[in-house]
Design a protein around this motif. Structure first.
Motif, PDB file in Angstrom:
ATOM      1  N   CYS A  20     -19.946   3.952  15.542  1.00  0.00           N
ATOM      2  CA  CYS A  20     -18.503   3.626  15.491  1.00  0.00           C
ATOM      3  C   CYS A  20     -17.771   4.182  14.266  1.00  0.00           C
ATOM      4  O   CYS A  20     -16.713   4.796  14.417  1.00  0.00           O
ATOM      5  CB  CYS A  20     -18.272   2.120  15.558  1.00  0.00           C
ATOM      6  N   ASP A  67     -22.932   6.592  23.479  1.00  0.00           N
ATOM      7  CA  ASP A  67     -21.905   5.709  22.947  1.00  0.00           C
ATOM      8  C   ASP A  67     -20.531   6.350  23.134  1.00  0.00           C
ATOM      9  O   ASP A  67     -20.421   7.567  23.234  1.00  0.00           O
ATOM     10  CB  ASP A  67     -22.175   5.502  21.452  1.00  0.00           C
ATOM     11  N   HIS A  91     -16.126   5.635  22.043  1.00  0.00           N
ATOM     12  CA  HIS A  91     -15.065   4.806  21.470  1.00  0.00           C
ATOM     13  C   HIS A  91     -13.735   5.285  22.012  1.00  0.00           C
ATOM     14  O   HIS A  91     -13.414   6.459  21.927  1.00  0.00           O
ATOM     15  CB  HIS A  91     -15.123   4.862  19.949  1.00  0.00           C
ATOM     16  N   TYR A 146     -17.683  -7.657  14.608  1.00  0.00           N
ATOM     17  CA  TYR A 146     -16.287  -7.194  14.621  1.00  0.00           C
ATOM     18  C   TYR A 146     -15.527  -7.560  15.896  1.00  0.00           C
ATOM     19  O   TYR A 146     -14.345  -7.290  16.008  1.00  0.00           O
ATOM     20  CB  TYR A 146     -16.235  -5.680  14.409  1.00  0.00           C
ATOM     21  N   HIS A 152     -15.215  -0.169  22.390  1.00  0.00           N
ATOM     22  CA  HIS A 152     -16.545   0.433  22.273  1.00  0.00           C
ATOM     23  C   HIS A 152     -17.200   0.312  23.649  1.00  0.00           C
ATOM     24  O   HIS A 152     -17.087  -0.730  24.283  1.00  0.00           O
ATOM     25  CB  HIS A 152     -17.453  -0.330  21.315  1.00  0.00           C
TER      26      HIS A 152
HETATM   27 ZN   LIG Z   1     -19.075   1.260  18.545  1.00  0.00          ZN
END
Ligand SMILES: [Zn+2]
Length: 411
Positions: free
Chosen positions: A96, A145, A147, A233, A282
């Motif tokens: 991230c 992943d 974002h 988060y 995310h």
């Molecule tokens: Zn992330």
């Protein structure tokens, strides 16, 4: 279901070495072929869904994780820093922060949003040696992943699309979720002070949780709430799968994060000409390639669908007389992007060679007749047979159904 460690060894998919270390498996050629096919598939679904692929380094300075909050809240799962003169470098615990910096490196208008960065990248977790084993828990993992940087009014639809993408991928991979979990902060959680588990403020947390609830409801998905399981988060949807021993793992995730955009000072210029803060969604289709591979191996018992199979077509000359034709067929199959092997006549009787290669989705036996008329008769793994047809035609047909892109488009 089968144990992926046993099948992995039998089929030569992956292995490990005490000298490399526990929880650090490596991929042998057959396993690497499956993994690459999985990665190609993911790249393709992301391309079609409007993601832009990036790469970023697996190391970064300690300061980066101090700003992101990982250093304070996620410290126990991180490797100790490496001293490099005046600076300290850390093997990244998450991708991230890198993507947040990439976003920040350019100015953005509201017209560009949502901006979707995805990466097939490494991430590291300091698992205790007692907890690791096979591919399910590793110390170095590869993630798929992404974002998504978007406006607040785009968050719900982006999270919904991400969830739909994950569900489609599961269907294509032949795996099924055991449970959908909405991971929330602990019920008595405090936010934002140094001793609490969570960054940010109570209002943003409540807003993010209610957005995710709406997404799950809109998708008609049954889910369970898990107080205490949120990321530091933000809340998240975790998609769980079960392994052959009945243990549950999170394989995929969708998360809403108001914190990191604030921590990194991310901005976009709105229609009003003023600066606004984007929200980060995310999303991981395959939160760990290792876990996904474990699941694929166990679900399919090594008999992977054609697009994932280490060897998609095996060519079997009945005798040495057809060897030349077998080589020609194999070469033409390779040219079409297929993973192919020849089971040579001197390797055993035809029956033994067929048994040995029973996991290949397609087998072509070449006898004197096929050699003479230049046609190919194919037998599928389930025993069904195709009528003999010209070599090129047959190979085109196999190549078409065996490509990751074809799986996604349903062609
Ligand atoms: Zn992330």
């Amino acid at each position: 279901m089968y144990d992926h460690r046993k099948i992995g060894r039998e089929l030569g998919l992956f292995d490990s070495d005490p000298l490399i270390g526990a929880g650090l498996p490596y991929w042998l050629p057959a396993g690497a072929a499956v993994r690459r096919a999985l990665e190609s598939y993911i790249s393709e679904v992301e391309r079609r869904a409007g993601y832009q692929q990036v790469y970023s380094p697996v190391l970064a300075k300690r300061e980066l994780y101090e700003i992101s909050g990982h250093w304070a809240k996620y410290h126990d799962d991180m490797y100790p820093p490496m001293d490099m003169g005046a600076e300290q470098l850390i093997l990244r615990p998450s991708i991230c922060p890198h993507h947040a910096l990439m976003y920040r490196s350019r100015s953005h208008s509201y017209r560009e949003l949502p901006l979707r960065y995805s990466e097939l990248g490494g991430q590291y977790r300091a698992e205790l040696s007692g907890a690791i084993g096979g591919l399910s828990r590793v110390r170095a993992m590869q993630l798929n992943d992404a974002h998504i940087f978007c406006r607040l009014d785009q968050v719900a639809s982006e999270a919904e699309s991400a969830l739909a993408l994950i569900n489609q991928a599961y269907a294509d991979m032949g795996i099924s979720a055991s449970r959908y979990v909405l991971a929330l902060p602990a019920e008595d959680a405090r936010f934002g002070d140094p001793s609490s588990k969570y960054v940010g403020d109570a209002d943003s947390w409540a807003q993010a949780a209610s957005l995710l609830r709406d997404v799950l409801k809109a998708a008609g998905i049954d889910y369970e709430e898990a107080p205490g399981d949120a990321a530091f988060y933000g809340p998240k949807i975790d998609i769980q799968v079960e392994d052959s021993a009945g243990r549950e793992f999170s394989l995929s995730t969708v998360q809403i994060d108001f914190h990191q955009p604030a921590a990194f000072g991310l901005e976009y210029i709105g229609a009003d000409g003023n600066k606004h803060r984007p929200v980060m969604v995310h999303r991981a289709i395959v939160g760990s390639i290792e876990r996904a591979m474990a699941q694929l191996i166990e679900v399919h018992g090594g008999a992977f669908p054609a697009w994932l199979a280490p060897v998609q077509l095996v060519v079997l000359p009945i005798s040495d007389d057809e060897e030349q034709r077998a080589v020609e067929v194999a070469r033409r199959a390779v040219d079409r992007g297929l993973r192919v092997e020849i089971a040579h006549a001197d390797e055993g009787s035809l029956g033994a060679r067929i048994r040995e290669n029973r996991l290949a989705p397609y087998a072509a036996v070449i006898g004197a007749r096929e050699d003479a008329d230049g046609k190919l008769a194919v037998r599928e793994r389930d025993g069904s047979r195709w009528d003999p047809a010209p070599i090129g035609e047959v190979l085109d047909r196999i190549a078409k159904v065996s490509s990751p892109a074809a799986v996604r488009s349903g062609e």
